[in-house]
Design an enzyme around this catalytic site. Structure first.
Site, short mmCIF file in Angstrom:
data_model
loop_
_atom_site.label_atom_id
_atom_site.label_comp_id
_atom_site.label_asym_id
_atom_site.label_seq_id
_atom_site.Cartn_x
_atom_site.Cartn_y
_atom_site.Cartn_z
N GLN A 195 45.74 37.87 47.15
CA GLN A 195 44.32 37.83 46.87
C GLN A 195 43.99 39.12 46.86
OE1 GLN A 195 41.67 35.01 48.66
NE2 GLN A 195 40.30 35.13 46.98
N HIS A 239 39.43 32.14 41.72
CA HIS A 239 40.11 32.10 40.61
C HIS A 239 41.45 31.43 40.22
CE1 HIS A 239 41.21 35.73 42.42
NE2 HIS A 239 42.30 35.59 41.91
P1 AMP Z 1 44.49 38.07 42.82
O1 AMP Z 1 45.18 39.29 43.21
O2 AMP Z 1 45.13 36.85 42.98
O3 AMP Z 1 42.95 38.06 43.60
O4 AMP Z 1 43.87 38.19 41.25
C1 AMP Z 1 43.17 39.08 40.80
C2 AMP Z 1 43.30 39.34 39.51
O5 AMP Z 1 42.22 39.93 38.91
C3 AMP Z 1 44.44 40.23 39.28
O6 AMP Z 1 45.33 39.78 38.47
C4 AMP Z 1 43.63 41.58 38.41
O7 AMP Z 1 44.64 41.98 37.36
C5 AMP Z 1 42.70 40.68 37.94
N1 AMP Z 1 41.50 41.82 37.58
C6 AMP Z 1 41.23 42.72 38.30
N2 AMP Z 1 39.96 43.54 37.69
C7 AMP Z 1 39.91 42.68 36.56
C8 AMP Z 1 38.95 42.90 35.39
N3 AMP Z 1 38.17 43.72 35.50
N4 AMP Z 1 39.00 42.01 34.46
C9 AMP Z 1 40.12 41.32 34.22
N5 AMP Z 1 40.92 40.98 35.46
C10 AMP Z 1 40.80 41.86 36.28
#
Ligand code: AMP
Ligand code: ZN
Length: 112
Positions: A92, A98
């Site tokens: 995470q 999410h």
């Molecule tokens: P996690 O690492 O499981 O917390 O997932 C967070 C996700 O958010 C990752 O897959 C990132 O690529 C995505 N993410 C981070 N910043 C953004 C953003 N501004 N718009 C869309 N996705 C994002």
């Protein structure tokens, strides 16, 4: 929560590539897709992770899954993976609950 990236995205304060939105939930494409289709489903209310789901806030989680079912159908996706990383060592990086929805390629098991 004032300093949360996904709260700001859900509020429209930071741009995103929106897939779906209703009163409770916001859906947008991941900025760094890990599959041909990769979008994120978030509650608009700030919940830190799966580890912070309680009897008081779980209704929106059920709604997230209704939205996953609807949006995948609308996109014609029959095979997809839903992932939620809980905690830094589980992967995470954004501490607002999410659900990743990934599709369009073969998935391996177990995940890395
Ligand atoms: P996690 O690492 O499981 O917390 O997932 C967070 C996700 O958010 C990752 O897959 C990132 O690529 C995505 N993410 C981070 N910043 C953004 C953003 N501004 N718009 C869309 N996705 C994002
Ligand atoms: Zn948040």
């Amino acid at each position: 929560m004032s300093d949360c990236l996904f709260c700001k995205i859900a509020a429209g304060e930071i741009p995103s590539n929106k897939v779906y939105e209703d009163e409770q939930v916001y859906v947008f494409h991941d900025i760094d897709p890990q599959a041909p289709t990769h979008f994120l489903v978030i509650p608009k209310a700030h919940i830190v992770s799966c580890g912070a789901i309680t009897a008081e806030n779980s209704a929106v989680v059920a709604h997230c899954f209704e939205v996953i079912s609807k949006v995948t159908k609308d996109l014609g996706l029959t095979d997809f993976r839903v992932v939620s990383n809980c905690g830094a060592s589980a992967g995470q990086s954004v501490f607002h609950l999410h659900f990743h929805v990934l599709a369009g390629r073969d998935m391996t098991w177990p995940p890395g």
